[in-house]
Design a protein around this motif. Sequence first.
Motif, short mmCIF file in Angstrom:
data_model
loop_
_atom_site.label_atom_id
_atom_site.label_comp_id
_atom_site.label_asym_id
_atom_site.label_seq_id
_atom_site.Cartn_x
_atom_site.Cartn_y
_atom_site.Cartn_z
N ARG A 147 77.15 70.99 0.69
CA ARG A 147 77.32 72.07 -0.26
C ARG A 147 77.09 71.55 -1.67
NH1 ARG A 147 82.40 75.84 1.73
NH2 ARG A 147 81.54 76.36 3.75
N PRO A 148 76.74 72.43 -2.62
CA PRO A 148 76.49 72.00 -3.99
C PRO A 148 77.63 71.20 -4.61
CG PRO A 148 75.74 74.25 -3.69
CD PRO A 148 76.45 73.85 -2.43
N ALA A 149 78.87 71.51 -4.25
CA ALA A 149 80.01 70.80 -4.83
C ALA A 149 79.98 69.33 -4.50
CB ALA A 149 81.31 71.41 -4.31
N ARG A 150 79.28 68.95 -3.44
CA ARG A 150 79.21 67.56 -3.02
C ARG A 150 78.18 66.78 -3.85
NH1 ARG A 150 83.48 65.58 -0.45
NH2 ARG A 150 82.95 63.88 0.94
N SER A 151 77.34 67.48 -4.62
CA SER A 151 76.26 66.81 -5.34
C SER A 151 76.77 65.81 -6.36
CB SER A 151 75.37 67.84 -6.02
OG SER A 151 76.10 68.59 -6.98
N SER A 152 77.94 66.05 -6.96
CA SER A 152 78.47 65.12 -7.95
C SER A 152 78.77 63.77 -7.31
CB SER A 152 79.74 65.69 -8.59
OG SER A 152 80.74 65.91 -7.62
N ARG A 153 79.29 63.78 -6.09
CA ARG A 153 79.54 62.51 -5.39
C ARG A 153 78.22 61.81 -5.12
NH1 ARG A 153 83.06 62.52 -0.09
NH2 ARG A 153 84.71 62.50 -1.64
N MET A 154 77.20 62.56 -4.75
CA MET A 154 75.91 61.95 -4.45
C MET A 154 75.29 61.33 -5.70
SD MET A 154 75.94 62.35 -1.38
CE MET A 154 76.93 63.34 -0.30
N LEU A 155 75.43 62.01 -6.83
CA LEU A 155 74.87 61.49 -8.08
C LEU A 155 75.60 60.21 -8.47
CD1 LEU A 155 73.06 61.65 -10.53
CD2 LEU A 155 74.71 63.20 -11.60
N ARG A 156 76.93 60.22 -8.40
CA ARG A 156 77.69 59.02 -8.73
C ARG A 156 77.32 57.88 -7.80
NH1 ARG A 156 81.89 62.67 -8.73
NH2 ARG A 156 82.83 61.72 -6.87
N ALA A 186 74.50 57.43 -6.22
CA ALA A 186 73.16 56.93 -6.51
C ALA A 186 73.15 56.01 -7.72
CB ALA A 186 72.20 58.10 -6.72
N LEU A 187 73.85 56.42 -8.78
CA LEU A 187 73.91 55.60 -9.99
C LEU A 187 74.62 54.28 -9.72
CD1 LEU A 187 74.78 58.35 -12.63
CD2 LEU A 187 72.57 57.23 -12.27
N ASP A 220 71.46 58.32 8.05
CA ASP A 220 70.41 57.91 7.11
C ASP A 220 70.69 58.38 5.68
OD1 ASP A 220 68.93 56.73 9.18
OD2 ASP A 220 68.03 58.66 9.70
N TYR A 221 71.80 59.06 5.47
CA TYR A 221 72.11 59.55 4.14
C TYR A 221 72.41 58.36 3.23
CZ TYR A 221 73.08 63.50 1.15
OH TYR A 221 72.98 64.44 0.18
N PRO A 222 71.79 58.27 2.05
CA PRO A 222 71.95 57.07 1.20
C PRO A 222 73.39 56.68 0.94
CG PRO A 222 70.18 58.43 0.37
CD PRO A 222 70.81 59.21 1.48
N TYR A 223 74.25 57.63 0.65
CA TYR A 223 75.67 57.32 0.40
C TYR A 223 76.29 56.65 1.63
CZ TYR A 223 80.57 57.98 -0.93
OH TYR A 223 81.89 57.77 -1.24
N ILE A 224 75.99 57.18 2.80
CA ILE A 224 76.52 56.64 4.05
C ILE A 224 75.95 55.24 4.31
CG2 ILE A 224 76.54 56.92 6.56
CD1 ILE A 224 78.43 58.83 5.15
N GLY A 246 89.75 56.62 -0.34
CA GLY A 246 88.45 57.03 -0.86
C GLY A 246 87.86 58.17 -0.07
N CYS A 247 86.55 58.29 -0.09
CA CYS A 247 85.86 59.35 0.64
C CYS A 247 86.22 59.31 2.11
CB CYS A 247 84.35 59.20 0.46
SG CYS A 247 83.39 60.33 1.46
N PHE A 248 86.62 60.44 2.65
CA PHE A 248 87.06 60.45 4.04
C PHE A 248 85.93 60.28 5.05
CE2 PHE A 248 87.95 65.26 3.07
CZ PHE A 248 86.60 65.52 2.86
N TRP A 249 84.68 60.40 4.62
CA TRP A 249 83.57 60.19 5.55
C TRP A 249 83.64 58.81 6.21
CZ3 TRP A 249 79.05 61.84 1.81
CH2 TRP A 249 79.08 63.24 1.63
N GLY A 250 83.77 57.79 5.38
CA GLY A 250 83.77 56.43 5.91
C GLY A 250 85.02 56.07 6.66
N VAL A 251 86.18 56.51 6.17
CA VAL A 251 87.45 56.21 6.85
C VAL A 251 87.47 56.86 8.22
CG1 VAL A 251 89.96 56.39 6.74
CG2 VAL A 251 88.64 55.97 4.64
N GLN A 252 87.04 58.11 8.29
CA GLN A 252 86.97 58.79 9.58
C GLN A 252 86.01 58.05 10.51
OE1 GLN A 252 84.61 62.39 10.01
NE2 GLN A 252 86.21 63.34 11.27
#
Length: 246
Positions: A6-15, A17-18, A211-215, A68-74
């Motif tokens: 969702r668009p709300a997730r884009s801020s995490r993706m931008l951070r 990437a930087l 394959d998602y860069p953050y992941i 932190g982000c629950f994606w990795g912990v899960q």
Amino acid sequence: MASLIRPARSSRMLRGALWLVGALAAAPFVASAIGGHASAAEGAFVIPAPKVDEASKAGSETAVIAGGCFWGVQGVFQHVKGVSRAVSGYAGGGASTAHYDVVGTGTTGHAESVAVTFDPKQISYGEILQIYFSVAHDPTQLNRQGPDTGTQYRSAIFVENADQKKVAEAYVAQLGAASVYPGKIVTEIAPLKGFYPAEAYHQDFLTLNPDYPYIVYNDLPKIENLKRLFPAVYRDKPVLVSAANG
């Protein structure tokens, strides 16, 4: 797979990437080890097992942890033997604010958390915490993890009862005395007042988006570290929320 975000997730993706650009630029200057523990570049810490643990009990138990982000912990705990379910969600705040867009403001008291349901006869609560403190996150980062900042990304253990509280407090004290980290452990230990599952698009995110860069940069190394440091409890096939719901 951007269609799942969702668009709300884009801020995490931008951070992310930087931060990735900066981390890669600094990588040649990161030492392979610091003071006997694994370096931050490896994303894992070699730590002793807890001296204080719960006695084995029948049935199932749930540990609610935040790092932190629950994606990795899960994703980490979905690969742990003895875990029957690992659900991304929110803990620390109220039911009315347990929504990603609101939690992301950092004003709700919630932390992105994971409820890990496990069989105490196969893996203990203390062993769950050992994995949490070793490969799932860095407990010395205050109100952040990697590129994600804010109280919603804090390190926290939400305890269900006196036994869990005793084990968690004793383990934090043990690890602090052992000086296995480069800084002070800042993990909050608080009573569990409620756990609220996150939106469906957050569940199983690591497995569905490898394959998602953050992941790739932040989370897949955690799975490799789990396999490397805890081979006895690692399982290749993750237990997924979507499979249980199906």
